[in-house]
Design an enzyme around this catalytic site. Structure first.
Site, PDB file in Angstrom:
ATOM      1  N   ARG A  50       0.853  -1.189   0.000  1.00 53.62           N
ATOM      2  CA  ARG A  50       0.000   0.000   0.000  1.00 53.62           C
ATOM      3  C   ARG A  50       0.886   1.235   0.000  1.00 53.62           C
ATOM      4  NH1 ARG A  50       1.672   0.932   4.677  1.00 53.62           N
ATOM      5  NH2 ARG A  50       0.830   3.026   4.726  1.00 53.62           N
ATOM      6  N   ARG A  92      -6.867   0.335  -8.387  1.00 54.49           N
ATOM      7  CA  ARG A  92      -7.487   1.008  -7.227  1.00 54.49           C
ATOM      8  C   ARG A  92      -7.670   2.483  -7.593  1.00 54.49           C
ATOM      9  NH1 ARG A  92      -4.616   0.266  -1.542  1.00 54.49           N
ATOM     10  NH2 ARG A  92      -6.555   1.228  -0.878  1.00 54.49           N
ATOM     11  N   GLN A 190      -2.996  -0.070  10.414  1.00 58.14           N
ATOM     12  CA  GLN A 190      -1.634   0.310  10.020  1.00 58.14           C
ATOM     13  C   GLN A 190      -0.854   0.903  11.196  1.00 58.14           C
ATOM     14  OE1 GLN A 190      -4.341   1.124   8.226  1.00 58.14           O
ATOM     15  NE2 GLN A 190      -3.916   1.132   6.025  1.00 58.14           N
ATOM     16  N   ASP A 231      -1.612  10.066   0.355  1.00 58.90           N
ATOM     17  CA  ASP A 231      -1.720   9.111  -0.755  1.00 58.90           C
ATOM     18  C   ASP A 231      -1.837   9.806  -2.102  1.00 58.90           C
ATOM     19  OD1 ASP A 231      -2.871   7.394   1.700  1.00 58.90           O
ATOM     20  OD2 ASP A 231      -2.057   6.068   0.158  1.00 58.90           O
ATOM     21  N   ASN A 241      -5.584  11.163   2.240  1.00 59.79           N
ATOM     22  CA  ASN A 241      -4.812  10.198   3.021  1.00 59.79           C
ATOM     23  C   ASN A 241      -5.820   9.243   3.663  1.00 59.79           C
ATOM     24  OD1 ASN A 241      -2.251   9.249   4.031  1.00 59.79           O
ATOM     25  ND2 ASN A 241      -2.774  10.109   6.027  1.00 59.79           N
ATOM     26  N   LYS A 242      -5.310   8.259   4.378  1.00 59.80           N
ATOM     27  CA  LYS A 242      -6.145   7.234   5.008  1.00 59.80           C
ATOM     28  C   LYS A 242      -7.343   7.858   5.727  1.00 59.80           C
ATOM     29  CE  LYS A 242      -5.955   3.793   4.689  1.00 59.80           C
ATOM     30  NZ  LYS A 242      -6.869   3.097   3.722  1.00 59.80           N
TER      31      LYS A 242
END
Lengths: 322, 322
Positions: A50, A92, A190, A231, A241-242
């Site tokens: 990832r 993705r 994570q 990201d 981001n996450k």
């Protein structure tokens, strides 16, 4: 400097690509052996790798396929690279696969006229990864470390692909004490499995908190700054981001806590509104380790990412692409 | 009206107390059989029961011990009740055990001169639980339902001890459509295991989200109001609830979303600052279902609750004690 295994989680040796299986950490450090680009795509879709690992997977997969393409004409080699690009682009939504594959295809086109096309491509890519990426990540980590005050507690979310231990190492070299609070980062954990693991492994001070405790530790005065990765970023400084980064940024703003982000700058998208947000499968929040957390068939909504508006970022610490 | 098993999770039958083991849901509906107050304390400490279940456990445990105390003098019975009270008061910090045990001892003292002390105590407690608690919880659920507009999406956190399906049922009776977004509520997963489970079971529309997605669903315009419970409240309207409630309240305020809380009003503490916050064991966030999420020995900080300031509450929907 010693690197976390997460800092460079993909390696190409001959005709085999080794991709760190991040789902096996902290129990084991295992690498998937990839010999065909379909296997690499699969590792991406199932989140065995990832974030930055995806970036390396894309780059090295092109190099892997070129290693194996010695029997093909230059035209066939180019068409092969285009198939690899198309497959990654479909894998993705949120991570900028098109940008990365487009960049790699650009490198290939530049040297495609050479009689040593394969070798020149692989060598250009190796140069790009070493000088364009590895060295610049070191610089970025050093820049981030310079922003952290002696004795500070840094709250982080998700995992910054092995760059946080490097930031901590630069602090240590500068004789600054630093302590990390890592959110566990549901649903993929994570924070627990990767961030706390790699920081503890390198001897840094890290404490894990539930995602739900972010506002509490901030209001208790226990957070001096927030440092997260990204990201995907847009030209105006918005970044994805996450999932959960957005609410941490909002809370930091409320409590007047500096919010720093490590980004790869990009100008393909004008604002964060254009970043597509991947919605992951319900099962990923309904089950864990083979155990049902909620009854089967329960509806769920798990957006993998959210977007932080640039106004809430105290400082972008950027790598400028090429 | 049909009640969720979580609405009244403790029952006394003869000399046995049945406590719903909430850790076994959603896999199984199992009751712990308790014959001695030490076992009841253990169920509280290990969070086999929680929130309103703790309240019922305290009340019924006194009644259980009185059922068994037929050979004792009235003085010895009173001393037994005082030992039970002291044991509960030491069990967990945030829930107001002292208030509850103090109230029960007050009931006991009122009837302690009677020749039928045991029977009178048990009958007074039954009356209090039925009229003072069950009926008032129904009224509170109805009041909450009246605040919810037709077609609304209600975000909730943790579990309101079976009262949410009742709120939904009152909406259904009033021909109002309501949809729930339930946060999964790490680390104990009350949202996944209890709230989503009981709402789905009664045929209501519920979607589970990661705790990290609260700000995203709010900013997407998908939340019309927030409705949560409370573990303890102060005279000024501050209240403590499961960790994460504070940040949801802060986010709701940012997005201008009404924030409602179901409370048991109390005036023992003047403000939320006086509410002690329980810090749970590290293991509860480091392991899940026997699997290590982070390496052994990782430091963790897991405050079980946080406190929402009264200014952020749009409306307190209260049961007034006695």
């Amino acid at each position: 400097m010693k690197e976390s295994v997460l800092f460079w989680p993909v390696h190409l040796k001959g005709r085999t690509l080794y991709i760190l299986d991040e789902t096996k950490i902290p129990q084991r450090i295992v690498y998937l052996k990839v010999r065909h680009y379909h296997q690499a795509i699969d590792a991406v879709v199932t989140m065995k790798t990832r974030a930055f690992g995806q970036f390396l997977t894309v780059c090295y997969t092109f190099m892997l396929e070129m290693q194996k393409a010695d029997g093909l004409s230059a035209g066939a080699q180019m068409r092969l690279l285009e198939r690899v690009a198309a497959a990654f682009n479909r894998s993705r939504p949120t991570f900028p696969f098109e940008e990365v594959t487009g960049m790699v295809l650009g490198v290939a086109r530049k040297v495609s006229g050479s009689p040593m096309f394969r070798q020149d491509f692989i060598s250009a890519m190796n140069g790009f990864l070493e000088q364009g990426i590895r060295q610049k990540r070191y610089q970025r980590a050093q820049e981030a470390a310079a922003l952290i005050k002696d004795g500070a507690t840094v709250l982080t979310h998700c995992n910054v692909s092995g760059e946080l231990p490097l930031v901590a190492e630069f602090c240590r070299k500068a004789k600054k004490k630093v302590r990390f609070l890592a959110t566990e980062t549901r649903p993929y954990f994570q924070g627990s499995r990767l961030t706390a693991w790699e920081l503890k492994r390198e001897g840094f001070d890290v404490t894990l908190i539930p995602d739900n405790a972010a506002a509490k530790v901030m209001s208790d005065g226990d957070v001096d700054c927030v440092l997260v990765g990204s990201d995907r970023s847009a030209a105006n400084g918005d970044f994805a981001n996450k999932i959960g980064t957005y609410q941490i940024a909002l809370l930091a703003r409320h409590f007047g806590i500096p919010f720093y982000v490590l980004v790869q700058s990009s100008d393909k998208l004008s604002s964060g509104r254009e970043i597509p947000i991947e919605v992951r499968r319900d099962e990923e929040i309904l089950c864990f380790a083979g155990r049902n957390l909620a009854p089967e068939g329960t509806a769920a909504f798990y957006p993998g990412f959210d977007v932080v508006p640039h106004q809430w970022v105290t400082k972008h610490i950027a790598i400028h692409a090429r």
